[in-house]
Design an enzyme around this catalytic site. Structure first.
Site, short mmCIF file in Angstrom:
data_model
loop_
_atom_site.label_atom_id
_atom_site.label_comp_id
_atom_site.label_asym_id
_atom_site.label_seq_id
_atom_site.Cartn_x
_atom_site.Cartn_y
_atom_site.Cartn_z
N GLY A 178 0.77 -1.29 -0.05
CA GLY A 178 0.07 -0.06 -0.18
C GLY A 178 0.75 1.26 0.18
O GLY A 178 2.06 1.25 -0.57
N GLN A 213 -9.81 -11.08 8.61
CA GLN A 213 -9.98 -10.43 7.39
C GLN A 213 -8.74 -10.66 6.37
O GLN A 213 -8.67 -10.13 5.15
CB GLN A 213 -10.30 -9.10 7.50
CG GLN A 213 -11.91 -9.24 8.12
CD GLN A 213 -12.20 -7.71 8.80
OE1 GLN A 213 -12.57 -6.69 8.26
NE2 GLN A 213 -11.75 -7.69 9.98
N ALA A 218 -27.01 -5.17 6.38
CA ALA A 218 -26.93 -4.70 7.45
C ALA A 218 -27.96 -3.31 7.68
O ALA A 218 -28.23 -2.66 6.64
CB ALA A 218 -25.56 -4.11 7.84
N GLU A 219 -28.24 -3.19 8.73
CA GLU A 219 -29.24 -2.06 9.07
C GLU A 219 -28.48 -0.59 8.81
O GLU A 219 -29.16 0.31 8.60
CB GLU A 219 -29.95 -2.16 10.48
CG GLU A 219 -31.05 -2.92 10.34
CD GLU A 219 -31.09 -4.33 9.88
OE1 GLU A 219 -29.99 -4.65 10.57
OE2 GLU A 219 -31.91 -4.82 9.44
N SER A 257 -34.25 -8.04 14.94
CA SER A 257 -32.91 -7.42 15.18
C SER A 257 -32.24 -6.88 14.46
O SER A 257 -32.56 -6.70 13.50
CB SER A 257 -32.03 -8.90 15.71
OG SER A 257 -32.22 -9.68 14.61
N ARG A 302 -24.58 -7.20 21.23
CA ARG A 302 -23.56 -7.99 21.38
C ARG A 302 -22.47 -7.61 20.31
O ARG A 302 -22.86 -6.80 19.22
CB ARG A 302 -23.79 -9.53 20.73
CG ARG A 302 -25.01 -10.05 21.51
CD ARG A 302 -24.62 -10.60 23.17
NE ARG A 302 -25.35 -11.10 23.70
CZ ARG A 302 -25.58 -12.23 24.47
NH1 ARG A 302 -24.56 -12.71 24.45
NH2 ARG A 302 -26.58 -12.39 25.06
N ILE A 351 -5.90 -5.15 1.96
CA ILE A 351 -7.29 -5.30 1.95
C ILE A 351 -8.32 -4.18 2.00
O ILE A 351 -9.39 -4.20 1.75
CB ILE A 351 -7.59 -6.43 3.11
CG1 ILE A 351 -7.54 -5.77 4.41
CG2 ILE A 351 -6.95 -7.56 3.14
CD1 ILE A 351 -7.92 -6.41 5.67
N ASP A 352 -8.01 -3.02 2.52
CA ASP A 352 -8.64 -1.80 2.65
C ASP A 352 -9.12 -1.18 1.30
O ASP A 352 -10.09 -0.36 1.53
CB ASP A 352 -7.77 -0.65 3.36
CG ASP A 352 -7.65 -1.36 4.92
OD1 ASP A 352 -8.28 -2.33 5.37
OD2 ASP A 352 -7.03 -0.70 5.73
#
Lengths: 281, 281, 281, 281
Positions: free
Chosen positions: A59, A213, A144-145, A173, A205, A84-85
């Site tokens: 990088g 990752q 995801a919310e 949830s 949680r 990986i970013d």
């Protein structure tokens, strides 16, 4: 290069490694290379070994070192974006990103399985110190919310609002992805702040994926990208390129000066960010 | 549409399905829709239900039906490319392709594990009746020695030559990917032909992946692609598009007339084909 | 042993291999070891190297060779059962079996995803030349309609009956597992026979998993079993055991003479066979 | 039972669920069932529905409720052990445990990939509030340097010693598994304590797997175990068993009174604990 720990690689040197995570080179950050003395040693070794060009995988830290070294000693270097970013200007994707997103997604899927049986708020911390790419892509793919990323301010009050809206539609949830570099802190810190602002019985949680990752069998996408960029870096070097990074933009191979990849920020994908909002409803 | 088996979907109708393979709609090929009477029934049902537009997910068979229906009754339809073969003109990738490639790749990786311990020739048959996309991408990613695809003639004699070259460099074993539509036949048929032309002691094994490639948890790439194309199809329909397929080319959403997606062949990626040759040395 | 290709292994020799399929020893069947001359060479090499005991990993072929060698030269050998087929008397499970079952199961799951969307008969061929263990365990775990194994006669007429019963209960599709050693032939051969006896429009598909079952990251169960059996073999050797195989029966380490593991058949688990019938209803 | 939310299940009610994590019943802990009024409602509902027996899936909380209910109203109940922690007396393994171990192992494998390229100490927190089963099994299978479990005291000083011994043998990195219920605290807390006692440049990373261990496609082992225990519970109920849990000990189906499963501790497997020490050298 500094230690002169060099060996010639033939095609059989890489047989049966394509499916492995990690690096067989065992290269890592070098403090000595940051000093003029270290770089002198490296140059002397390359000279005595007759090495006339370098391919640097990494990088911005890697490319900064390569640029300084190239300026000092004139050794041509071409970079291949391996992080990986996915936070590098000059390429749509970096090597390792697709695998990391799929690893994060696997965790989200597993948590979703339990989310359907119990009423809970889950916070999942993914990598991305300065970049929300992994968070956004895994958040869309995992349904995801909410996704909290360094590039966009998401105050705790907005997280609370999102949760309350979900409850009012009797969602059972909620899953919230937090990039490690989010301005509200780590997933654990965000969870602690939220706890104070919602019903005390809320079951909160936290999962922190950490270095999971960075490993694992690379995905098909990553292997093909790595093959294209590796070949592109090599062919660029042969063709006389230097101090540039090989990248793929819109399916085309492009070379971007190290200076630009280091200096210019990679904008977040606004389309995807918009999609997070639409899909999380 | 023909049976009037219709229900309204809300956002909770799709909760907890994002990680699943297959279709919750259970739609499949309909012979009745190929008849004017079947389409008449479908139109009458749509009319009585007040449905004013359709999104059709599939490949050329689906789009042909949608185009005929659209021409007969004027119902606007936008298509989303859903086929694992990636053989559709008008989009770089189709929904399901990345997952299928990763499934094929997992099989190649597993076989490679055993290839390193024994001397063998492995033939792996992947999907692709008219298209070598899955074969080429999984072949590059898996480090196959050779890839046999419908778009390019690979005579048996060339396969034998490749195997003999590998043996002369003392490769311990070889993996050959065969697209199901290759002109030399199925993997089993190719293996039978090869058996007659190499050392009779050669240990030849065949794996036929079949429908495993059509199932499984979708990859991150596929879910994001499906989200973008689904949104693109919907927004296209709202904006007045009709008889077109939503696709992504060079990261941009594009709409291509059904007529073109059906009529025009998708060229194979010559860059990748070149890379198979370079990497298999 | 015959070539004297021997090196000393330290604890770091096995660092970072626990997650890999295949063998780092690259040992394989040796024709020369089947001759008195080959075994003489092996013995002379062991003598000159001061090696006083052997651990043999494999199945009946391996143990037969070890027993003959032990009888001829008196070198004590303890065996560890390493074969995916789980067909060895003297242990409940063999190393590799659990991983192979999970690999077969993953294929069944993927096919099941597509089975829910279309009306089809799927035949999946799993390994097991003389043994139905992989077929039965993956069949129960995957919810197969029928399992065809070498130990039990399943005539084609019974397969047809099972399919027809399923259709009469409007099952949408059927999955039948065929062990490679079934008396009705390979999955392809069974499928061809069935095709003649059911509706000509039936959509019949065949998957042949082949060597994919021999590779892949080993499961937790297999790694722990291998650790226990490896330690058991070593401690047995040190304690003076010879010509025996280390096994685990009812969670206890037991040593069974090679003679028995080779001669005695491993009975199929009748409980599991009964469960296939109950669960497939 | 309390709400009378009951429906009849046929064989097709469970079609295509075998590969899914989570529960389709969406049952969860009920506070109302802990009150006499709640249980009265449940009993009345069962009476009016003509339900004469129950199968309760869960751990000690579930079985305590079932036992009280059975004592009060005489409804026969047989339990099936469903908890990922494997902390139930009366069965060798519980449903979900094998899947959870494999999920933890996958995380360890991924981290190991990165461990080979950099010098680091990794702490991985796995589930187990009172039980070290997941920690020990995943630790052995993953080749961890140390496993910290609630059943055995592992003071910080011992962790530091283990790390220093590894460094003296020039191990490049270390992986330590921490069960969530360890007496030294969470993985993060252990890491913080270690940080103060080793070289300040040590690169310490923490992964917290959390609820990822509760989801995901169940392993073959878990599905077969669940099939056997489900069938065992049903056949036990029909045969007149009550207030017992069905379990598998040494491959045999056994019924253990709820009283014992609740009261008696499950001893940790000393053999495995010994193996952690041997293998981590």
């Amino acid at each position: 290069m500094i230690a002169g720990d060099v060996y010639k690689m033939e095609s059989h040197s890489v047989s049966n490694i394509v499916q492995r995570g990690g690096t067989i080179l065992k290269s890592a950050r070098s403090k000595e290379f940051m000093t003029p003395e270290g770089r002198k040693k490296a140059y002397d070794n390359l000279q005595s070994l007759g090495i006339e060009g370098l391919i640097a995988i990494g990088g911005n830290g890697t490319f900064t070192g390569a640029m300084i070294f190239g300026n000092e000693y004139g050794i041509p270097t071409v970079g291949a974006p391996g992080t990986i970013d996915n936070d590098l200007y000059g390429t749509d994707y970096t090597i390792g990103f697709d695998t990391a997103v799929n690893t994060a997604l696997d965790a989200i899927d597993r948590i979703r399985d339990t989310a359907s049986s119990h009423d809970r708020i889950f916070f999942i911390e993914v990598m991305g110190r300065d970049s929300g790419y992994i968070a956004i892509q895994s958040g869309i793919a995992g349904g995801a919310e909410l996704v909290m990323v360094p590039e966009v301010l998401t105050p705790i009050s907005q997280v609370v609002d999102t949760l309350k809206q979900g409850w009012s539609r009797s969602k059972s949830s909620s899953i919230i992805i937090v990039a490690e570099g989010d301005e509200e802190g780590s997933a654990q810190e965000v969870a602690d702040k939220i706890k104070l602002q919602v019903d005390e019985n809320a079951d909160i949680r936290v999962t922190t994926l950490g270095h999971t990752q960075r490993g694992g069998t690379p995905s098909a996408y990553d292997r093909i990208l790595a093959s294209r960029l590796g070949l592109g870096a090599l062919e660029g070097l042969i063709a006389g390129q230097k101090n540039v990074m090989a990248g793929i933009i819109n399916n085309e191979l492009v070379y971007t000066p190290f200076e630009d990849t280091i200096r210019l920020p990679k904008p977040i994908n606004e389309d995807l960010l918009r999609m997070v909002k639409i899909l999380s409803v």
